[in-house]
Design a protein around this motif. Structure first.
Motif, PDB file in Angstrom:
ATOM      1  N   ILE A 279       0.830  -1.198   0.000  1.00  0.00           N
ATOM      2  CA  ILE A 279       0.000   0.000   0.000  1.00  0.00           C
ATOM      3  C   ILE A 279       0.871   1.256   0.000  1.00  0.00           C
ATOM      4  N   ALA A 280       1.916   1.245   0.823  1.00  0.00           N
ATOM      5  CA  ALA A 280       2.789   2.421   0.921  1.00  0.00           C
ATOM      6  C   ALA A 280       3.445   2.745  -0.410  1.00  0.00           C
ATOM      7  N   GLU A 281       3.867   1.718  -1.134  1.00  0.00           N
ATOM      8  CA  GLU A 281       4.492   1.948  -2.440  1.00  0.00           C
ATOM      9  C   GLU A 281       3.498   2.618  -3.402  1.00  0.00           C
ATOM     10  N   GLY A 282       2.226   2.304  -3.224  1.00  0.00           N
ATOM     11  CA  GLY A 282       1.214   2.890  -4.107  1.00  0.00           C
ATOM     12  C   GLY A 282       1.077   4.390  -3.941  1.00  0.00           C
ATOM     13  N   PHE A 283       1.410   4.922  -2.752  1.00  0.00           N
ATOM     14  CA  PHE A 283       1.321   6.367  -2.549  1.00  0.00           C
ATOM     15  C   PHE A 283       2.300   7.120  -3.455  1.00  0.00           C
ATOM     16  N   LYS A 284       3.292   6.446  -3.957  1.00  0.00           N
ATOM     17  CA  LYS A 284       4.297   7.106  -4.797  1.00  0.00           C
ATOM     18  C   LYS A 284       3.814   7.278  -6.233  1.00  0.00           C
TER      19      LYS A 284
END
Length: 1001
Positions: free
Chosen positions: A525-530
């Motif tokens: 999920i965190a990678e998707g914020f990029k």
């Protein structure tokens, strides 16, 4: 004016309207014709025109339409002899027009049908029309047209009939003649010399009577009508095909077995279905598969076949489950319908699959052969639906380059979500493990195929997986681990990342039971914020992951907060996504154990408070800074809303400090930006959180809060502050040290807001400020419900009543509804109290008591102070409301009746009629009951008011006979205290008035 002169004038006006080139002259001609149609002379003029052979179609069609409108609206002008004479004349005109044109025939048949419905002296229209037209093959089509429109005109709500007469007439015209109609239609089919379109007319007539509910399956099961309907499906003519579809759907609807069906009738229905209709449906399915129009994508053709098969499926769902072998071809055809490419059309089938799934689960167990057979059907359906979920290859192409338009994209997204519900039904029948295997296998095939595989091939099963989530248990341990392990293998594409991230968010309850997946999912999920295109999905999924798995994430709160700050600062998230991220973090902070909870709270809240403080100290804010201020308040509010600490003293002490410091920021914001609608809304939402979730912390400063709300409204007139005041009122019991103190606080708030609102209403029309009007009267409604004694006893309340009368003129729906609901909140309880006081004759007049906690006066007080002290929160002020209703009731009656008859939204009408019925009860019984005269008959006050109001309405709009009938019924219901009937009376009268005057200025 002679009849011939009138005819000439009508023809001249029609020529000007249809053939003229001068726009003003055409408008004048149209206006003249509209007025002419309302005159009594229009009867004879129209009849003369229809009897003049040399006149053209347009003129005759206008005359026929005029006759029909007058039969509907002005039937009472004819009298019985005139109506019978007109009937004979129209029959003659219809016979003369039997060779066409069709529009004129239809209008004449509609006129005759409307006469038949209203003219009780016409004893047997069926026999008379059959005798006049059946013997002549050229005229049979006219007869069939009349019989086809007759059921529709019986249901025409423009025709106003007494209930008993309507029931009697419907029975005479339809119920008693349904069997005769079937015989007539069969007889027509057997006549070899009928006009070419007669069979279609038979079908149209059959369809119309089926729709009316007068024809049952038992009447037609052994006739040629069913074969006619199915044979017509092969017609190339679209109108014939559509008529056949309607007729067949009517037949199939009659095959449903109801609980109150006689067992023998149910047996006969089932026999007809299996022996006659199932084979016919099999032939329809075969025809659909080879129909070239279906292959070409003809939408109407596809829709027709699907309608027939879906109607059969819905009618036979229970039979299918109990005897799947007998209906195998029907179910197979329904699956074939789902394979068609017309996404709009197949949407009509979704309800069937839900009904079939319900019946399957209710009537079978997993080991039943029927369950296994239907599970195989639903497994096939999963694959069919997954294919439909696939985005077109043109999705990534711009509209200008032949890709999907914005509307097509929105429609397709909506379709995907709707068909996703069918996937839930599939999971129920198939079982979660087998159902999940289908999207898993599709994704696996996609991953193992060539690198050039379109992203759509994996995204579609991902969406299917997400849609199934509601039916998948958190304990599923066969397919879900394999699916989650697959995520790292997906090709790098933002749309796949977006879809996979949403799947994680959908299955967070499953993850809660399988916490070893939390680190991977959090990182995914965190990678998707990029990625900007994925950030919204990441924010949503993180919210759910933190909500369901907060205890596994609590140890990582510091790193999550750091990441949160970085993402917010980067600007990759929209404001809504920032709020979702803030909510996610609040769930994690709530799970942080002592002694670190207060550190986490401080780390989140203090930077926001500091940033707000800096912004609010600036002399002027740019639009961007103002938007940032709004977002900071919303971030703080959502964090406090979803962050909970219990029995954690350090955290509670910190929260108390934060909230007090936040209040100083709120005060500053209100002082400087109270008139800004966006700032006001965000601050109001924030204060609502404080009031509803932290009342104990807020109690020491609640007076400041109320003062700020009142002062802000006084300065700006923004309805947002009235909205906030209502939220404060909802939790009034938490505001003071006891209930009495709390009620005094909110009463003071309502009174001060009312003074400001009343001043605003005096200077500004209600329709110019509908939102403020809505918010204010919503506040008063809630206040009266909460503390009627206090609120109705306010010095401003009589002026509130006057404003509430005037506000009924507002022309916006939500504002109308708020004013009406306020009136019902005042009038309905008063009506109940008046009734109870009258019925409980042993109870003497209620002795007013002082409000709790207030000592009796030691010296004479003003009348106002005496009235306010005479009301306790638990004592309803009946006498005061009766007094106000007597004083302002006439104006209120006029406004309510005017709104009901002219400008209230149709959804407001029931509540408005209810308010008027309650007002009638109050002014009829209230004055006597207030004087303890319990046996006094009802007063005629409302009759006098209504009579005065009706006298102002011209007879052209409301005939004297109708006024008299209304007044007679009203007087009867008042004397017999039938208040619910008054509600029905005014509602019906208003509806009649609106229909009659719809085109009148």
């Amino acid at each position: 004016m002679s009849n011939q002169s009138a005819v000439s004038e009508v023809i001249s006006a029609l020529n000007a309207l249809y053939q003229g080139t001068n726009l003003q002259e055409r408008e004048q001609a149209n206006s003249w014709l509209e007025q002419y149609q309302k005159t009594a002379q229009a009867w004879t003029t129209s009849d003369t025109i229809l009897g003049t052979a040399e006149l053209g179609l347009e003129i005759k069609l206008f005359a026929a339409q005029t006759l029909r409108n007058k039969i509907i609206n002005d039937f009472s002008e004819l009298g019985e002899p005139g109506a019978l004479q007109l009937r004979d004349s129209v029959v003659t005109h219809l016979r003369n027009a039997r060779s066409g044109p069709q529009p004129l025939i239809t209008q004449l048949c509609l006129s005759l049908a409307d006469l038949a419905v209203q003219l009780g002296a016409w004893k047997d229209p069926f026999a008379d029309m059959t005798g006049s037209f059946l013997s002549d093959p050229e005229s049979v089509s006219c007869l069939l047209e009349f019989l086809a429109v007759l059921p529709e005109e019986i249901e025409n709500d423009r025709i106003l009939l007494p209930t008993e007469f309507f029931r009697q007439r419907a029975t005479e015209l339809l119920t008693q003649r349904a069997g005769d109609l079937i015989q007539l239609l069969v007889q027509c089919l057997r006549q070899p010399d009928l006009k070419a379109d007669a069979h279609t007319k038979v079908l149209v007539c059959f369809k119309s009577w089926l729709r009316s509910g007068e024809i049952t399956l038992m009447m037609v099961q052994n006739t040629s009508l069913i074969e006619l309907a199915f044979a017509a499906l092969k017609a190339e003519d679209d109108s014939v095909f559509e008529t056949a579809v309607d007729a067949i759907c009517g037949i199939l609807g009659e095959t449903r077995i109801d609980r109150d069906d006689d067992p023998e009738d149910a047996r006969l229905k089932s026999a007809t279905v299996e022996q006659q209709l199932v084979p016919q449906l099999s032939a329809v399915a075969a025809q659909m598969r080879i129909d070239p129009l279906v292959a070409e994508g003809n939408e109407e053709r596809i829709r027709g076949y699907c309608r027939v098969l879906t109607e059969a499926g819905e009618a036979w769902a229970q039979r299918i489950v109990l005897n799947i072998a007998a209906f195998e071809t029907t179910v197979s055809a329904l699956v074939d319908c789902m394979r068609l490419d017309s996404l709009e059309v197949i949407g009509m089938m979704f309800e069937f699959w839900a009904v079939l799934a319900d019946n399957t689960m209710e009537s079978t167990v997993p080991c039943d052969p029927a369950r296994r057979a239907l599970a195989a059907v639903y497994e096939t359906l999963i694959d069919v639906i997954t294919r439909h979920l696939r985005y077109p290859d043109s999705f990534d192409t711009s509209d200008a380059q032949g890709g999907m338009t914005a509307k097509e994209r929105d429609d397709f997204r909506e379709f995907r979500h709707n068909i996703g519900d069918v996937l839930k039904d599939c999971v129920r029948v198939v079982g979660q493990t087998k159902a999940l295997a289908h999207p898993y296998n599709a994704m696996l095939a996609g991953i193992n195929s060539t690198p050039q595989l379109p992203w759509q091939e994996i995204e579609a099963p991902l969406f299917a997986l997400r849609a199934m989530g509601a039916e998948v248990s958190s304990q599923e341990n066969v397919m879900m681990p394999q699916i989650m392990d697959m995520f790292s293998q997906f090709p790098a594409h933002p749309r796949l990342r977006y879809a996979a991230t949403l799947v994680i968010g959908r299955y967070t309850e499953w993850t809660q039971e399988h916490p070893h997946y939390v680190p991977f999912q959090l990182n995914y999920i965190a990678e998707g914020f990029k990625v900007r295109d994925v950030a919204a999905a990441s924010a949503q999924s993180l919210k759910y992951l933190c909500q369901d798995c907060s205890k596994y994430l609590a140890a990582h709160w510091a790193s999550m907060l750091k990441f949160y700050n970085e993402v917010v600062a980067s600007g990759t998230l929209d404001d809504g996504d920032v709020i979702e991220f803030s909510q996610a973090l609040a769930h994690v902070v709530s799970a942080v154990p002592e002694p670190d909870t207060h550190l986490a709270i401080e780390a989140f809240c203090l930077p926001i408070g500091q940033e707000l403080g800096v912004l609010l100290q600036r002399s002027e804010l740019t639009s961007g800074e103002k938007q940032k201020t709004i977002l900071l308040f919303e971030r703080m509010g959502v964090f406090l809303r979803f962050m909970h600490v219990e029995d954690n003293e350090p955290a509670e002490i910190l929260l108390s400090r934060i909230i007090n410091e936040s209040w100083s920021l709120v005060s500053t914001a209100l002082q400087r930006y109270a008139a800004d609608p966006l700032v006001a809304e965000s601050v109001a939402k924030f204060v609502r959180v404080l009031v509803e979730y932290y009342p104990n912390i807020l109690r020491p400063i609640v007076v400041q809060v109320i003062d700020a709300v009142v002062n802000s409204f006084q300065r700006t007139g923004q309805g947002t502050y009235l909205w906030l005041a209502r939220r404060i009122l909802n939790v009034y019991q938490s505001l003071g040290v006891d209930e009495s103190a709390s009620l005094q606080l909110v009463t003071n708030m309502v009174e001060r807001l009312s003074e400001a609102a009343l001043a605003l209403f005096q200077s500004t029309p209600f329709s110019d400020i509908p939102e403020t009007t809505e918010d204010y009267f919503n506040l008063i409604e809630r206040a009266v419900e909460t503390a009627p004694g206090y609120i109705i006893g306010m010095a401003t309340f009589p002026y509130i009543v006057q404003a509430a009368v005037a506000a009924l003129e507002v022309n916006q729906y939500h504002a109308q509804m708020s004013v009406i609901y306020m009136w019902t909140q005042i009038l309905n309880p008063t009506k109940r109290h008046v009734r109870l006081m009258r019925e409980n004759r042993s109870a003497l007049q209620v002795t007013p008591a002082s409000p709790a906690g207030r000592a009796p006066p030691t010296s004479p007080a003003s009348p106002l102070r005496q009235r306010r002290r005479s009301v306790r929160p638990d004592t309803y002020p009946v006498e005061h409301v009766v007094e106000l209703c007597s004083k302002h009731g006439f104006d209120l009656t006029v406004k309510l009746m005017h709104g009901l008859m002219r400008n209230f939204d149709h959804e407001v009408v029931p509540a408005a009629a209810d308010a008027l019925a309650s007002l009638t009860a109050i002014v009829s019984d209230g004055p006597a009951v207030a004087k303890a005269q319990y046996d006094s008959p009802p007063l005629a006050t409302m009759c006098e008011w209504e009579q005065a109001m009706l006298s102002q309405i011209p007879e052209a709009n409301f005939p004297a006979a109708d006024k008299q009938a209304f007044m007679s019924e009203l007087a009867e219901y008042i004397q017999t205290r039938q208040w619910p009937k008054i509600k029905a009376l005014v509602s019906d009268t208003a509806a009649v008035f609106r229909r009659r005057n719809a085109t009148k200025k």
